[in-house]
Design a protein around this motif. Structure first.
Motif, PDB file in Angstrom:
ATOM      1  N   ALA A  69       0.817  -1.217   0.000  1.00  0.00           N
ATOM      2  CA  ALA A  69       0.000   0.000   0.000  1.00  0.00           C
ATOM      3  C   ALA A  69       0.848   1.265   0.000  1.00  0.00           C
ATOM      4  CB  ALA A  69      -0.922  -0.002   1.218  1.00  0.00           C
ATOM      5  N   GLY A  70       2.181   1.119   0.012  1.00  0.00           N
ATOM      6  CA  GLY A  70       3.052   2.289  -0.076  1.00  0.00           C
ATOM      7  C   GLY A  70       3.764   2.670   1.189  1.00  0.00           C
ATOM      8  N   ALA A  71       3.675   1.815   2.223  1.00  0.00           N
ATOM      9  CA  ALA A  71       4.393   2.134   3.459  1.00  0.00           C
ATOM     10  C   ALA A  71       5.885   2.277   3.180  1.00  0.00           C
ATOM     11  CB  ALA A  71       4.161   1.047   4.511  1.00  0.00           C
ATOM     12  N   TRP A  72       6.527   3.198   3.902  1.00  0.00           N
ATOM     13  CA  TRP A  72       7.989   3.361   3.771  1.00  0.00           C
ATOM     14  C   TRP A  72       8.693   2.072   4.150  1.00  0.00           C
ATOM     15  CZ3 TRP A  72      11.691   2.808   7.561  1.00  0.00           C
ATOM     16  CH2 TRP A  72      12.998   3.240   7.239  1.00  0.00           C
ATOM     17  N   GLY A  73       8.194   1.435   5.223  1.00  0.00           N
ATOM     18  CA  GLY A  73       8.830   0.216   5.689  1.00  0.00           C
ATOM     19  C   GLY A  73       7.978  -0.481   6.718  1.00  0.00           C
ATOM     20  N   ALA A  74       8.440  -1.653   7.144  1.00  0.00           N
ATOM     21  CA  ALA A  74       7.746  -2.432   8.157  1.00  0.00           C
ATOM     22  C   ALA A  74       8.755  -2.944   9.171  1.00  0.00           C
ATOM     23  CB  ALA A  74       7.010  -3.604   7.518  1.00  0.00           C
ATOM     24  N   LEU A  75       8.396  -2.829  10.442  1.00  0.00           N
ATOM     25  CA  LEU A  75       9.200  -3.329  11.552  1.00  0.00           C
ATOM     26  C   LEU A  75       8.413  -4.451  12.195  1.00  0.00           C
ATOM     27  CD1 LEU A  75      11.423  -3.271  13.726  1.00  0.00           C
ATOM     28  CD2 LEU A  75      10.244  -1.325  14.765  1.00  0.00           C
ATOM     29  N   VAL A  76       8.920  -5.688  12.116  1.00  0.00           N
ATOM     30  CA  VAL A  76       8.150  -6.849  12.540  1.00  0.00           C
ATOM     31  C   VAL A  76       9.034  -7.833  13.310  1.00  0.00           C
ATOM     32  CG1 VAL A  76       6.523  -6.675  10.621  1.00  0.00           C
ATOM     33  CG2 VAL A  76       8.614  -8.037  10.356  1.00  0.00           C
ATOM     34  N   HIS A  77       8.392  -8.802  13.918  1.00  0.00           N
ATOM     35  CA  HIS A  77       9.107  -9.915  14.531  1.00  0.00           C
ATOM     36  C   HIS A  77       9.744 -10.747  13.422  1.00  0.00           C
ATOM     37  CE1 HIS A  77       9.673 -13.778  16.600  1.00  0.00           C
ATOM     38  NE2 HIS A  77       9.738 -13.059  17.719  1.00  0.00           N
ATOM     39  N   PRO A  78      10.882 -11.391  13.686  1.00  0.00           N
ATOM     40  CA  PRO A  78      11.538 -12.187  12.638  1.00  0.00           C
ATOM     41  C   PRO A  78      10.630 -13.237  11.993  1.00  0.00           C
ATOM     42  CG  PRO A  78      13.016 -11.889  14.494  1.00  0.00           C
ATOM     43  CD  PRO A  78      11.708 -11.307  14.906  1.00  0.00           C
ATOM     44  N   ASP A  79       9.621 -13.710  12.722  1.00  0.00           N
ATOM     45  CA  ASP A  79       8.711 -14.721  12.162  1.00  0.00           C
ATOM     46  C   ASP A  79       7.963 -14.203  10.935  1.00  0.00           C
ATOM     47  OD1 ASP A  79       9.487 -16.431  14.146  1.00  0.00           O
ATOM     48  OD2 ASP A  79       7.650 -16.216  15.344  1.00  0.00           O
ATOM     49  N   HIS A  80       7.824 -12.865  10.837  1.00  0.00           N
ATOM     50  CA  HIS A  80       7.070 -12.280   9.730  1.00  0.00           C
ATOM     51  C   HIS A  80       7.972 -11.589   8.707  1.00  0.00           C
ATOM     52  CE1 HIS A  80       3.410 -13.115  11.931  1.00  0.00           C
ATOM     53  NE2 HIS A  80       3.896 -12.473  12.986  1.00  0.00           N
ATOM     54  N   ALA A  81       9.278 -11.636   8.919  1.00  0.00           N
ATOM     55  CA  ALA A  81      10.204 -10.897   8.065  1.00  0.00           C
ATOM     56  C   ALA A  81      10.227 -11.438   6.637  1.00  0.00           C
ATOM     57  CB  ALA A  81      11.603 -10.911   8.664  1.00  0.00           C
ATOM     58  N   ASP A  82      10.236 -12.758   6.466  1.00  0.00           N
ATOM     59  CA  ASP A  82      10.295 -13.324   5.122  1.00  0.00           C
ATOM     60  C   ASP A  82       9.064 -12.936   4.314  1.00  0.00           C
ATOM     61  OD1 ASP A  82      12.715 -14.485   5.652  1.00  0.00           O
ATOM     62  OD2 ASP A  82      11.878 -16.470   6.120  1.00  0.00           O
ATOM     63  N   ALA A  83       7.888 -13.011   4.941  1.00  0.00           N
ATOM     64  CA  ALA A  83       6.663 -12.638   4.238  1.00  0.00           C
ATOM     65  C   ALA A  83       6.687 -11.164   3.867  1.00  0.00           C
ATOM     66  CB  ALA A  83       5.446 -12.955   5.105  1.00  0.00           C
ATOM     67  N   ALA A  84       7.235 -10.315   4.747  1.00  0.00           N
ATOM     68  CA  ALA A  84       7.295  -8.890   4.460  1.00  0.00           C
ATOM     69  C   ALA A  84       8.172  -8.609   3.252  1.00  0.00           C
ATOM     70  CB  ALA A  84       7.812  -8.131   5.678  1.00  0.00           C
ATOM     71  N   GLN A  85       9.257  -9.371   3.121  1.00  0.00           N
ATOM     72  CA  GLN A  85      10.180  -9.134   2.013  1.00  0.00           C
ATOM     73  C   GLN A  85       9.621  -9.597   0.670  1.00  0.00           C
ATOM     74  OE1 GLN A  85      14.608  -9.497   3.042  1.00  0.00           O
ATOM     75  NE2 GLN A  85      13.666 -10.771   4.646  1.00  0.00           N
ATOM     76  N   GLU A  86       8.500 -10.271   0.680  1.00  0.00           N
ATOM     77  CA  GLU A  86       7.871 -10.646  -0.576  1.00  0.00           C
ATOM     78  C   GLU A  86       7.227  -9.447  -1.268  1.00  0.00           C
ATOM     79  OE1 GLU A  86       5.166 -13.782   0.196  1.00  0.00           O
ATOM     80  OE2 GLU A  86       6.729 -15.211   0.834  1.00  0.00           O
ATOM     81  N   ALA A  87       6.992  -8.377  -0.517  1.00  0.00           N
ATOM     82  CA  ALA A  87       6.464  -7.160  -1.135  1.00  0.00           C
ATOM     83  C   ALA A  87       7.518  -6.578  -2.065  1.00  0.00           C
ATOM     84  CB  ALA A  87       6.084  -6.141  -0.065  1.00  0.00           C
ATOM     85  N   ALA A  88       7.075  -5.900  -3.109  1.00  0.00           N
ATOM     86  CA  ALA A  88       7.992  -5.434  -4.151  1.00  0.00           C
ATOM     87  C   ALA A  88       8.910  -4.332  -3.675  1.00  0.00           C
ATOM     88  CB  ALA A  88       7.191  -4.950  -5.364  1.00  0.00           C
ATOM     89  N   ALA A  89       8.483  -3.545  -2.706  1.00  0.00           N
ATOM     90  CA  ALA A  89       9.280  -2.398  -2.277  1.00  0.00           C
ATOM     91  C   ALA A  89       9.090  -2.177  -0.787  1.00  0.00           C
ATOM     92  CB  ALA A  89       8.881  -1.147  -3.059  1.00  0.00           C
TER      93      ALA A  89
END
Length: 451
Positions: A69-89
């Motif tokens: 949706a255009g967020a600058w970034g995401a700060l998450v627990h490591p359990d969710h990091a891989d899924a977050a990196q699937e976003a294009a940017a």
């Protein structure tokens, strides 16, 4: 924070930078985020989404969605990091404790701003005092300030408030709520205030803390965690706080017998109407002491933007005045509201009073005593809402008492009782939801004038 790099954000938060987006590339994130948010539904381009684990849902699950949706970034627990990196940017950061990372980032940004920080707590009047401080600062030309909004006075809301301050902010006015021991100390460590206000100490949260002395100790965490050389603003008539004062603090006492007892030449206005209640004038003394410590002298007419449901007055059809004070309630604030009703009502006084929560084993006595106070202040019609408030009605020994089980029933009843010219006070603990009574009165008597 938009002038901070991803590396700076990661280091400040104590997080691991898993993906840094080159800000020179077209369509990529800017150097830094404009604010931090925890609700994926309100994320806007340029935001840093912090995925906090909750009792029902882990916010980290929505990281990829916010980045898309255009967020600058995401700060998450490591359990969710891989899924977050699937976003294009988008920048991706990981921390074992995202809430702690959020708080550490807030402290780092508070230091980067180098703003004057005014921290406020107390058993009653925190929000009104925060509104007064902000108004006095703005009236004195200090308009690059950020103040706590809504109920952002918790271990989550406070850091979000700090991180929403843009570069150049010169003052942070931060309300600090409390549900138990250690919480005010935590909020103080995060925000590192220069000036601390304790509005008062009274019987609140007794179900958890057990005694007023324990309440004083919890509120005093704002003093014990205050930096050396800071200014502590406390009531002149509160001996329970004296043991927590330190020699390396500047102490300013407000109220009768204190260092600041009056504000000559200062008028407080809300929507153009003067605020004259005793509790508002007392809160103004505390606010003025803090503002002076920040280098501003309150003068003249000061327009105060009061937070919602903190005693706003609204004139309805037939000259009915509604005092909407249903955000919270405890014995101290109930007494003050009834005193104000008695001092300002030109005709009949109608009080719609609901349960006061978290008062512990003495809750029956506290409610009964408020009933006596309502009688002594000349309340003509009393509507009590809830099981605990029934003791309030019984204690009042008034003839015109209506006891109802809940707010919805009160909303149906009260409009049938109110007559032209009445002043109607509506007050209870937030969990009772008495705002529906104010809404029902507005629907029954549409009006636009603020009184």
């Amino acid at each position: 924070m938009h002038d901070r790099t991803p590396d700076w954000i990661a280091a400040a938060a104590g997080a691991r930078l898993l993906r840094a987006v080159d800000p020179t590339r077209e369509g990529s994130a800017a150097a830094g985020p404009r604010r931090a948010v925890i609700d994926s539904r309100v994320v806007l381009p340029g935001d840093l989404f912090v995925g906090l684990p909750g009792t029902q849902v882990d916010g980290g699950r929505f990281a990829a969605q916010t980045l898309a949706a255009g967020a600058w970034g995401a700060l998450v627990h490591p359990d969710h990091a891989d899924a977050a990196q699937e976003a294009a940017a988008g920048v991706v950061l990981a921390a074992d404790d995202p809430l702690l990372a959020l708080q550490q980032l807030a402290t780092a940004w508070r230091r980067q701003l180098a703003a004057v920080v005014i921290g406020i707590t107390g058993s009653t009047g925190k929000t009104s005092t925060k509104d007064l401080v902000a108004a006095m600062l703005r009236a004195g030309g200090r308009d690059r300030l950020i103040a706590t909004s809504q109920n952002f006075n918790t271990e989550i809301g406070l850091p979000l408030t700090v991180l929403g301050a843009p570069p150049g902010t010169d003052t942070l006015v931060l309300e600090k709520g409390m549900r138990g021991p250690g919480q005010i100390a935590q909020l103080t460590r995060i925000s590192e205030p220069d000036v601390a206000i304790i509005t008062n100490v009274g019987p609140v949260h007794l179900e958890l803390l057990g005694s007023v002395a324990a309440v004083a100790a919890a509120k005093a965490e704002l003093l014990t965690s205050l930096r050396p050389g800071g200014t502590a603003v406390i009531p002149a008539d509160e001996p329970l706080l004296e043991q927590y004062l330190r020699d390396d603090l500047q102490i300013v006492r407000f109220g009768p017998g204190g260092d600041i007892e009056d504000l000559p030449g200062v008028r407080l206005l809300s929507e153009g109407i003067e605020l004259t209640s005793a509790h508002m004038r007392r809160n103004a003394l505390a606010a003025a002491a803090a503002v002076r410590a920040a280098g501003i002298e309150p003068r003249g007419d000061i327009e105060v933007a009061l937070s919602a449901r903190r005693g706003q007055r609204e004139r309805l059809a037939g000259g009915v005045i509604v005092v909407d004070d249903c955000y919270n309630a405890n014995p101290m604030s109930m007494r003050a509201a009834l005193d104000d009703l008695a001092a300002t009502a030109p005709a009949r006084r109608v009080a719609v009073l609901g349960d006061m929560l978290e008062l512990g084993p003495d809750e029956k006595r506290f409610h009964s005593e408020i009933g006596v106070h309502a009688r002594d202040r000349g309340v003509d019609v009393l509507v009590v809402v809830g099981e605990r408030a029934a003791y309030l009605g019984a204690g009042s020994n008034l003839g015109n008492v209506h006891a109802v089980p809940d707010a919805a029933t009160a909303a149906r009843l009260v409009p049938t009782l109110v007559q032209d010219g009445d002043t109607v006070l509506i007050k209870a603990s937030r969990g009772i939801g008495l705002e529906v009574v104010a809404e029902a009165l507005r629907a029954a008597r549409p009006g636009e004038d603020v009184a």
